[in-house]
Design a protein around this motif. Structure first.
Motif, PDB file in Angstrom:
ATOM      1  N   SER A 144      -7.548   7.171  -1.258  1.00  0.00           N
ATOM      2  CA  SER A 144      -8.460   6.504  -0.319  1.00  0.00           C
ATOM      3  C   SER A 144      -8.755   5.068  -0.775  1.00  0.00           C
ATOM      4  CB  SER A 144      -9.756   7.304  -0.154  1.00  0.00           C
ATOM      5  OG  SER A 144     -10.455   7.365  -1.382  1.00  0.00           O
ATOM      6  N   LYS A 145      -8.856   4.843  -2.087  1.00  0.00           N
ATOM      7  CA  LYS A 145      -9.065   3.476  -2.581  1.00  0.00           C
ATOM      8  C   LYS A 145      -7.832   2.613  -2.347  1.00  0.00           C
ATOM      9  CE  LYS A 145     -12.545   4.461  -6.094  1.00  0.00           C
ATOM     10  NZ  LYS A 145     -12.861   4.471  -7.529  1.00  0.00           N
TER      11      LYS A 145
ATOM     12  N   ASP B 118      -7.019  12.381  -4.408  1.00  0.00           N
ATOM     13  CA  ASP B 118      -7.583  12.032  -3.097  1.00  0.00           C
ATOM     14  C   ASP B 118      -8.429  10.764  -3.188  1.00  0.00           C
ATOM     15  OD1 ASP B 118      -6.379  14.156  -1.831  1.00  0.00           O
ATOM     16  OD2 ASP B 118      -8.122  15.492  -1.998  1.00  0.00           O
ATOM     17  N   GLU B 119      -9.217  10.635  -4.256  1.00  0.00           N
ATOM     18  CA  GLU B 119     -10.066   9.464  -4.441  1.00  0.00           C
ATOM     19  C   GLU B 119      -9.223   8.206  -4.602  1.00  0.00           C
ATOM     20  OE1 GLU B 119     -13.095   7.720  -7.817  1.00  0.00           O
ATOM     21  OE2 GLU B 119     -12.885   9.896  -7.638  1.00  0.00           O
TER      22      GLU B 119
ATOM     23  N   ARG C 199       0.839  -1.204   0.000  1.00  0.00           N
ATOM     24  CA  ARG C 199       0.000   0.000   0.000  1.00  0.00           C
ATOM     25  C   ARG C 199       0.873   1.252   0.000  1.00  0.00           C
ATOM     26  NH1 ARG C 199      -2.585  -3.001   3.821  1.00  0.00           N
ATOM     27  NH2 ARG C 199      -4.442  -4.017   3.046  1.00  0.00           N
TER      28      ARG C 199
ATOM     29  N   VAL D 186      -5.690   2.950   0.112  1.00  0.00           N
ATOM     30  CA  VAL D 186      -5.617   2.651   1.548  1.00  0.00           C
ATOM     31  C   VAL D 186      -6.582   1.531   1.905  1.00  0.00           C
ATOM     32  CG1 VAL D 186      -6.083   3.610   3.843  1.00  0.00           C
ATOM     33  CG2 VAL D 186      -4.774   4.935   2.183  1.00  0.00           C
ATOM     34  N   GLU D 187      -7.734   1.463   1.247  1.00  0.00           N
ATOM     35  CA  GLU D 187      -8.740   0.445   1.539  1.00  0.00           C
ATOM     36  C   GLU D 187      -8.510  -0.855   0.762  1.00  0.00           C
ATOM     37  OE1 GLU D 187     -12.399   2.354   0.583  1.00  0.00           O
ATOM     38  OE2 GLU D 187     -12.253   3.787   2.236  1.00  0.00           O
TER      39      GLU D 187
END
Length: 165
Positions: free
Chosen positions: A40-41, A36-37, A14, A43-44
């Motif tokens: 966040s993806k 940013d989008e 990651r 990280v998840e």
């Protein structure tokens, strides 16, 4: 389960994906909202398949762990009639510098040490035992001088293998 895209990723993967996304953002390929989008993806993400779409429209570099592995090289037999080279591995005999070191050891430490160094354990043991009585010291000194002047018989008459061309 053999598909590498469905392998779970860890923190290291990651972090690498986030770094590469940051590099693309710094190069101006991603606007702030899209960056940013994608972050966040990333990280998840749980598998490589979750990360792959984040880099689908970006040029390299991509995270190194996402690269497809190179196919393993396959053995191809030589064409018929072609010569086949067979390599023989043998114990290599000490060269000239080892003979010089052995001769110097015979002179500086006259207890058969040079012969032990050269691998001639039988002669070295005889020199050591006679050196304890005092007679072997002279033998070792003379043997060391002979080793330096004319070289020694190679251990068990081994020769290096011939070069194969």
């Amino acid at each position: 389960m053999s598909d590498p895209d469905f392998l779970r990723i860890g923190t290291k993967e990651r972090d690498e994906a986030l770094k590469v996304l940051g590099d693309h953002f710094a190069d101006g390929r991603l606007p702030v909202a899209e960056y940013d989008e994608r972050v966040s993806k990333a990280v998840e993400a749980e598998t490589r398949a979750d990360l792959r779409p984040l880099f689908a429209d970006l040029p390299p570099p991509h995270p190194a762990f996402m690269a497809t592995p190179a196919p393993a090289p396959q053995y191809l037999p030589p064409p018929s009639g072609a010569p086949v080279h067979v390599h023989r591995y043998e114990l290599v005999v000490p060269g000239e510098r080892y003979k010089i070191a052995g001769g110097l050891l015979q002179i500086l430490l006259p207890f058969g040490i040079g012969r032990f160094y050269m691998g001639d354990n039988r002669t070295a043991t005889a020199q050591l035992l006679l050196a304890l009585i005092g007679v072997g010291v002279i033998w070792c000194l003379i043997d060391g001088i002979i080793m330096l002047v004319q070289g020694t018989k190679e251990i068990q008459n081994r020769r290096p293998p011939p070069a194969i061309e």
